[in-house]
Design a protein around this motif. Sequence first.
Motif, mmCIF file in Angstrom:
data_model
loop_
_atom_site.group_PDB
_atom_site.id
_atom_site.type_symbol
_atom_site.label_atom_id
_atom_site.label_comp_id
_atom_site.label_asym_id
_atom_site.label_seq_id
_atom_site.Cartn_x
_atom_site.Cartn_y
_atom_site.Cartn_z
ATOM 1 N N SER A 6 40.866 45.736 40.704
ATOM 2 C CA SER A 6 41.008 45.146 42.031
ATOM 3 C C SER A 6 42.340 44.407 42.090
ATOM 4 O O SER A 6 42.931 44.091 41.061
ATOM 5 C CB SER A 6 39.834 44.218 42.351
ATOM 6 O OG SER A 6 39.614 43.296 41.310
ATOM 7 N N VAL A 7 42.808 44.170 43.296
ATOM 8 C CA VAL A 7 44.043 43.414 43.496
ATOM 9 C C VAL A 7 43.679 42.187 44.335
ATOM 10 O O VAL A 7 43.040 42.309 45.372
ATOM 11 C CB VAL A 7 45.122 44.254 44.213
ATOM 12 C CG1 VAL A 7 46.381 43.430 44.450
ATOM 13 C CG2 VAL A 7 45.452 45.505 43.401
ATOM 14 N N ILE A 8 44.070 41.013 43.824
ATOM 15 C CA ILE A 8 43.798 39.767 44.535
ATOM 16 C C ILE A 8 45.101 38.998 44.711
ATOM 17 O O ILE A 8 46.125 39.359 44.131
ATOM 18 C CB ILE A 8 42.764 38.890 43.792
ATOM 19 C CG1 ILE A 8 43.333 38.407 42.437
ATOM 20 C CG2 ILE A 8 41.447 39.639 43.598
ATOM 21 C CD1 ILE A 8 42.592 37.244 41.835
ATOM 22 N N LYS A 9 45.036 37.925 45.474
ATOM 23 C CA LYS A 9 46.166 37.005 45.594
ATOM 24 C C LYS A 9 45.784 35.684 44.963
ATOM 25 O O LYS A 9 44.655 35.209 45.124
ATOM 26 C CB LYS A 9 46.538 36.801 47.063
ATOM 27 C CG LYS A 9 47.186 38.019 47.673
ATOM 28 C CD LYS A 9 47.712 37.732 49.050
ATOM 29 C CE LYS A 9 48.394 38.994 49.580
ATOM 30 N NZ LYS A 9 49.094 38.766 50.813
ATOM 31 N N ASP A 10 46.746 35.094 44.237
ATOM 32 C CA ASP A 10 46.497 33.775 43.666
ATOM 33 C C ASP A 10 46.711 32.712 44.738
ATOM 34 O O ASP A 10 47.005 33.031 45.900
ATOM 35 C CB ASP A 10 47.355 33.544 42.418
ATOM 36 C CG ASP A 10 48.852 33.498 42.696
ATOM 37 O OD1 ASP A 10 49.261 33.412 43.873
ATOM 38 O OD2 ASP A 10 49.630 33.550 41.721
ATOM 39 N N VAL A 11 46.600 31.444 44.372
ATOM 40 C CA VAL A 11 46.713 30.359 45.351
ATOM 41 C C VAL A 11 48.101 30.286 45.983
ATOM 42 O O VAL A 11 48.250 29.752 47.073
ATOM 43 C CB VAL A 11 46.341 28.985 44.738
ATOM 44 C CG1 VAL A 11 44.866 28.948 44.377
ATOM 45 C CG2 VAL A 11 47.187 28.679 43.514
ATOM 46 N N ILE A 16 47.935 39.909 42.041
ATOM 47 C CA ILE A 16 47.587 40.127 40.639
ATOM 48 C C ILE A 16 46.626 41.304 40.575
ATOM 49 O O ILE A 16 45.653 41.369 41.328
ATOM 50 C CB ILE A 16 46.890 38.895 40.023
ATOM 51 C CG1 ILE A 16 47.753 37.649 40.139
ATOM 52 C CG2 ILE A 16 46.528 39.164 38.562
ATOM 53 C CD1 ILE A 16 47.029 36.369 39.743
ATOM 54 N N VAL A 17 46.884 42.241 39.668
ATOM 55 C CA VAL A 17 45.980 43.361 39.419
ATOM 56 C C VAL A 17 44.934 42.877 38.420
ATOM 57 O O VAL A 17 45.276 42.437 37.324
ATOM 58 C CB VAL A 17 46.739 44.578 38.849
ATOM 59 C CG1 VAL A 17 45.768 45.680 38.454
ATOM 60 C CG2 VAL A 17 47.764 45.085 39.851
ATOM 61 N N ILE A 18 43.677 42.952 38.810
ATOM 62 C CA ILE A 18 42.587 42.530 37.932
ATOM 63 C C ILE A 18 42.001 43.767 37.250
ATOM 64 O O ILE A 18 41.498 44.668 37.908
ATOM 65 C CB ILE A 18 41.473 41.802 38.723
ATOM 66 C CG1 ILE A 18 42.041 40.630 39.532
ATOM 67 C CG2 ILE A 18 40.356 41.357 37.786
ATOM 68 C CD1 ILE A 18 42.587 39.504 38.711
ATOM 69 N N GLU A 167 50.782 34.082 31.170
ATOM 70 C CA GLU A 167 51.189 32.960 32.000
ATOM 71 C C GLU A 167 50.443 31.716 31.542
ATOM 72 O O GLU A 167 49.252 31.766 31.229
ATOM 73 C CB GLU A 167 50.903 33.252 33.473
ATOM 74 C CG GLU A 167 51.778 34.380 33.989
ATOM 75 C CD GLU A 167 51.655 34.603 35.480
ATOM 76 O OE1 GLU A 167 50.904 33.874 36.163
ATOM 77 O OE2 GLU A 167 52.315 35.525 35.982
ATOM 78 N N THR A 168 51.157 30.626 31.506
ATOM 79 C CA THR A 168 50.572 29.382 30.991
ATOM 80 C C THR A 168 49.877 28.554 32.075
ATOM 81 O O THR A 168 49.302 27.531 31.780
ATOM 82 C CB THR A 168 51.647 28.509 30.318
ATOM 83 O OG1 THR A 168 52.679 28.263 31.258
ATOM 84 C CG2 THR A 168 52.207 29.205 29.096
ATOM 85 N N SER A 169 49.927 29.045 33.308
ATOM 86 C CA SER A 169 49.243 28.341 34.373
ATOM 87 C C SER A 169 47.732 28.421 34.168
ATOM 88 O O SER A 169 47.249 29.092 33.264
ATOM 89 C CB SER A 169 49.619 28.947 35.728
ATOM 90 O OG SER A 169 49.228 30.297 35.760
ATOM 91 N N THR A 170 46.987 27.757 34.986
ATOM 92 C CA THR A 170 45.536 27.774 34.872
ATOM 93 C C THR A 170 45.004 29.194 34.997
ATOM 94 O O THR A 170 45.342 29.890 35.955
ATOM 95 C CB THR A 170 44.917 26.910 36.000
ATOM 96 O OG1 THR A 170 45.532 25.632 35.967
ATOM 97 C CG2 THR A 170 43.418 26.777 35.816
ATOM 98 N N PRO A 171 44.181 29.639 34.046
ATOM 99 C CA PRO A 171 43.632 30.998 34.135
ATOM 100 C C PRO A 171 42.747 31.144 35.373
ATOM 101 O O PRO A 171 42.219 30.165 35.888
ATOM 102 C CB PRO A 171 42.797 31.141 32.865
ATOM 103 C CG PRO A 171 43.146 29.986 32.000
ATOM 104 C CD PRO A 171 43.743 28.932 32.867
ATOM 105 N N LEU A 172 42.587 32.365 35.830
ATOM 106 C CA LEU A 172 41.724 32.636 36.969
ATOM 107 C C LEU A 172 40.264 32.468 36.576
ATOM 108 O O LEU A 172 39.849 32.921 35.506
ATOM 109 C CB LEU A 172 41.924 34.058 37.467
ATOM 110 C CG LEU A 172 43.268 34.420 38.060
ATOM 111 C CD1 LEU A 172 43.302 35.915 38.365
ATOM 112 C CD2 LEU A 172 43.538 33.625 39.314
ATOM 113 N N GLU A 173 39.492 31.863 37.444
ATOM 114 C CA GLU A 173 38.051 31.741 37.228
ATOM 115 C C GLU A 173 37.386 32.962 37.840
ATOM 116 O O GLU A 173 37.867 33.504 38.815
ATOM 117 C CB GLU A 173 37.523 30.459 37.866
ATOM 118 C CG GLU A 173 38.140 29.177 37.290
ATOM 119 C CD GLU A 173 37.862 28.968 35.813
ATOM 120 O OE1 GLU A 173 36.766 29.316 35.340
ATOM 121 O OE2 GLU A 173 38.763 28.489 35.098
ATOM 122 N N PRO A 174 36.241 33.399 37.288
ATOM 123 C CA PRO A 174 35.578 34.582 37.848
ATOM 124 C C PRO A 174 35.052 34.326 39.258
ATOM 125 O O PRO A 174 34.824 33.243 39.669
ATOM 126 C CB PRO A 174 34.438 34.858 36.874
ATOM 127 C CG PRO A 174 34.297 33.673 36.019
ATOM 128 C CD PRO A 174 35.550 32.866 36.135
#
Length: 174
Positions: A6-11, A16-18, A167-174
Motif C-alpha cells: 500500500s502507499v500512504i502519506k506520512d504526517v 511511503i510504500v508499505i 530513517e531515524t524519525s519516529t517509526p510508523l505505528e500500525p
Amino acid sequence: MERNISVIKDVKGNQIVIVNDIRFKGKRNIDWDEVEQYLKQYVGEFIEIAGSKEIIYIGSDLPDEYSGSNYTAKLKGALAKAKANAAQGIPEMIEIAENRRFQEKLERKHNKNAKYGWYRYDSRFAIPIFDENNDVLRYNVFHAELVIRHSENRKLYLYDIINIKKETSTPLEP
C-alpha cells in the motif's frame, strides 16, 4: 505473484510504500537467488512516475544487478532484509519517486546500456516489525535511491536500488 503493498502519506504529506509482508526472512543471510527469481516477474513491465510522468522500464538486467551488485554484497542485517523485501514494492517505489538527478556514465562498460547517463531518484518504503505473536508492532521507514539508466534506445530502465538508510524519525505505528 501476490503482493500486499500500500502507499500512504506520512504526517508531512510525503508518500511511503508499505510492504506489508516479510517474504524474505532471516537475520543472518538473505537468499539473494530467491530475490532474483522474484524480481524476474517484473521484467518487461513499465511504470509511470506520478510526479514527472516519465516511464521507467524494467529490463532483464534488473534481477541480477539488484541481487548481485557490489552494493548488495556489502549489505548486512536489517539493511539486507530491507532491500530484499523492498523488491515487493518496486512498482510503487517508482510511482512515488522524486528528486531526479543526472549523473554522467562513469565506466566504459556502460557505453551501451547507459549511453545517455544515469538518473537517481529518491523513494521511501517501510517494512513491518512483528512481535512474538506475529502482530505488527511498528513499521521501520527507509529512504532509498533508485538508479535509472538512460539506454541507447533512449528509454529509462531501473538498474538498482542503493543507499538504503533507515530513517531515524519516529517509526510508523500500525
